[in-house]
Design a protein around this motif. Structure first.
Motif, short mmCIF file in Angstrom:
data_model
loop_
_atom_site.label_atom_id
_atom_site.label_comp_id
_atom_site.label_asym_id
_atom_site.label_seq_id
_atom_site.Cartn_x
_atom_site.Cartn_y
_atom_site.Cartn_z
N ASP A 23 0.88 -1.17 0.00
CA ASP A 23 0.00 0.00 0.00
C ASP A 23 0.92 1.22 0.00
N PRO A 24 0.89 2.01 -1.05
CA PRO A 24 1.80 3.17 -1.11
C PRO A 24 1.50 4.20 -0.03
N GLY A 25 0.32 4.10 0.59
CA GLY A 25 -0.05 5.04 1.63
C GLY A 25 -0.36 6.42 1.06
N ASP A 26 -0.54 7.36 1.95
CA ASP A 26 -0.82 8.74 1.55
C ASP A 26 -0.21 9.64 2.62
N PRO A 27 1.06 10.01 2.46
CA PRO A 27 1.75 10.78 3.50
C PRO A 27 1.02 12.07 3.88
N ARG A 28 0.35 12.69 2.89
CA ARG A 28 -0.32 13.96 3.20
C ARG A 28 -1.46 13.77 4.18
N ARG A 29 -2.02 12.56 4.18
CA ARG A 29 -3.11 12.26 5.10
C ARG A 29 -2.65 11.44 6.28
N GLY A 30 -1.36 11.27 6.38
CA GLY A 30 -0.82 10.55 7.53
C GLY A 30 -0.92 9.05 7.44
#
Lengths: 263, 284
Positions: A23-30
């Motif tokens: 899951d690449p995740g979403d750093p902007r959303r934590g």
């Protein structure tokens, strides 16, 4: 992040009993990036279902929840949830006496290596990983291994009873044996997560001081060359004939410019 | 040698020889069973474990990791005379050695027993062989018959782990020599059958109805009472996988140990069968 896999020689694609996902995740959303490799035990019951359940839940793709934090307490609680869900999703009836007995008496079992990558939107990206069993993470910078987790010698593979079991009686041991590590990442670093047979081969090849291994694995870009590599090393007798899985993570300064989808 | 894994392309072969002579009706000290009943129960237990081991997918058929044979010697229940006959269920008996999935489908009975699992009240237990006893102990004929079956099997599966023959007896051989060959010679003929992975293994266990000290996997048979030396002499040296199994069962193994147990009680028989049949299955 990219995954390569190959079933045992002689088995069909549908009989591949490892599992992997990312899951690449979403750093902007934590939301941190995650990746996981799970290896279903050869003699386990319905290993494919157990492996799939663990992968989906660890990554947070299961609508019923999951995505545990990697603290010992949270992982322990997650093991309990996974065991309960395994029972909830049991077949209403079993095809044979043997199947029913295997479900109740032995259940399923898989080794697990889960990793979370944080700080991808800043200057200090880090990885943190948990493991039960002999799936292995190699943190590689250039052609140098910065860290191997768990630190298993080639002779250590196949000897550990550790893993994630469906049987509640095993939970105490899972809690006690859960291993954890972390590391600091730099741009250009790679993480390789591998199931046991391939990890054993990688540990042995890396121990020989060969730069070639990491160059070779670092540029794999298609299932075809991976398949050829596995076949060649099996043919040489240096790679055990088992399901093999390789998940590669590359830390880049920007998002990838290309997306390649292979079938 | 003895390194091949048990898989669908290289299945294993396990043949049980079970003494069905008159003396097997003796009560087994420490249990409420006769020797014949205890031996039948132990074989049924091991067959069930092999069936469970061969079960993989939900709703799927058993995988064909094992071929199995059971030969009884002494009383032949089908004829009522002395001799050797397959103790497999009737539909399979003419074939001698059969794929385990076929045997799994044809138990002669399914009994219900109290379950150790609190979630289910009763546990279903299949039965493949029943206890029988009568007449003498034609062990030579049993080994000769088994040798012919095992020879054909090894020819069909030349790359498999070699056949494992497990002989369960409480008595002295009564038909040696047979056709000019004694028990040792028949046993040598059996263990000369081989696959690319090694020679066939002959394991022996001598049951004792009285409480006697048991002897696990000795390296010498000379000091044992009869028929210990004879059975020791025909038993194969333990190969590494069985040494590993024995050590996992907390049994000390000395160099040169043979696949022989003397004066076994029921618990020892079950453990012996587990050691002789516990193999990792792996598809390749």
């Amino acid at each position: 992040m990219v995954v390569f896999h190959e079933p045992k020689h002689g088995s069909s694609e549908q009989e591949w009993e490892d599992g992997a996902g990312h899951d690449p995740g979403d750093p902007r959303r934590g939301r941190a990036a995650r990746c996981v490799v799970v290896d279903g035990a050869t003699e386990a019951y319905d290993a494919i279902r157990w492996v799939g359940q663990l992968v989906e839940s660890f990554l947070g793709f299961d609508p019923a929840g999951g995505r545990p934090s990697l603290t010992p307490a949270a992982m322990d609680a997650w093991f309990g949830v996974m065991q309960e869900r395994w029972v909830q999703n049991a077949p209403a009836t079993f095809a044979t006496i043997y199947e029913e007995r295997k479900f109740h008496d032995e259940g399923s079992f898989a080794t697990l290596l889960g990793c979370e990558i944080t700080g991808l939107d800043g200057h200090w990206p880090r990885w943190e990983a948990v493991a039960l069993g002999d799936c292995v993470l190699f943190h590689v910078r250039g052609t140098r291994v910065v860290q191997q987790f768990p630190e298993l010698a080639p002779t250590d593979f196949g000897t550990s009873p550790d893993g994630v079991f469906t049987q509640p009686a095993a939970r105490d041991s899972m809690r006690a044996r859960l291993d954890r590590a972390e590391g600091v990442l730099e741009i250009g670093d790679r993480l390789f997560l591998a199931s046991d047979a391939l990890a054993q081969w990688m540990a042995a090849s890396s121990g020989n001081g060969s730069d070639r291994l990491w160059r070779q694995l670092g540029v794999l870009d298609h299932p075809g060359p991976f398949r050829k590599l596995v076949a060649r090393e099996r043919g040489r007798g240096v790679l055990k004939n088992d399901d093999v899985t390789l998940l590669r993570v590359e830390i880049t300064a920007s998002d990838p410019s290309r997306l390649v989808v292979c079938r | 040698m003895y390194r091949q894994t048990f898989s669908r392309s290289t299945p294993g072969c396990i043949v049980f020889l079970i003494d069905r002579s008159e003396s097997m009706q003796a009560p087994w000290a420490g249990s409420n069973l006769t020797l014949a009943e205890g031996a039948a129960r132990a074989i049924n237990k091991i067959l069930l474990e092999l069936c469970v081991k061969s079960t993989k997918e939900q709703g799927g058929a058993l995988r064909n990791y094992f071929y199995v044979g059971i030969n009884g010697y002494g009383l032949c229940p089908s004829s009522g005379f002395e001799g050797v006959e397959s103790a497999l269920p009737a539909e399979l008996a003419t074939r001698g050695i059969v794929p385990l999935p076929e045997l799994a489908d044809q138990p002669i009975a399914v009994r219900e027993e109290p379950s150790v699992d609190a979630m289910s009240v009763r546990s279903k237990v299949p039965v493949w062989i029943e206890a029988h006893h009568g007449f003498r102990t034609p062990m030579c004929q049993a080994i000769a018959t088994t040798g012919a079956q095992v020879f054909d099997w090894a020819h069909a599966f030349p790359h498999s782990f070699p056949p494992i023959v497990i002989n369960i007896t409480d008595g002295m051989v009564t038909d040696s020599p047979l056709n000019g060959a004694d028990l040792a010679t028949w046993s040598e003929r059996l263990t000369s059958i081989e696959t690319a992975d090694g020679k066939a293994l002959l394991l022996n266990i001598f049951l004792s109805s009285a409480k006697q000290p048991g002897v696990w996997f000795p390296r010498e048979g000379g000091g044992l009472p009869d028929p210990g030396p004879t059975l020791f002499g025909i038993s194969s040296p333990l190969p590494q996988p069985l040494i590993d199994n024995a050590r996992a069962a907390h049994i000390d193994i000395v160099p040169g140990a043979r696949g022989f147990v003397f004066n076994a009680d029921l618990a020892m028989l079950v453990k012996f069968l587990e050691i002789g049949t516990r193999f990792e299955v792996r598809d390749r």
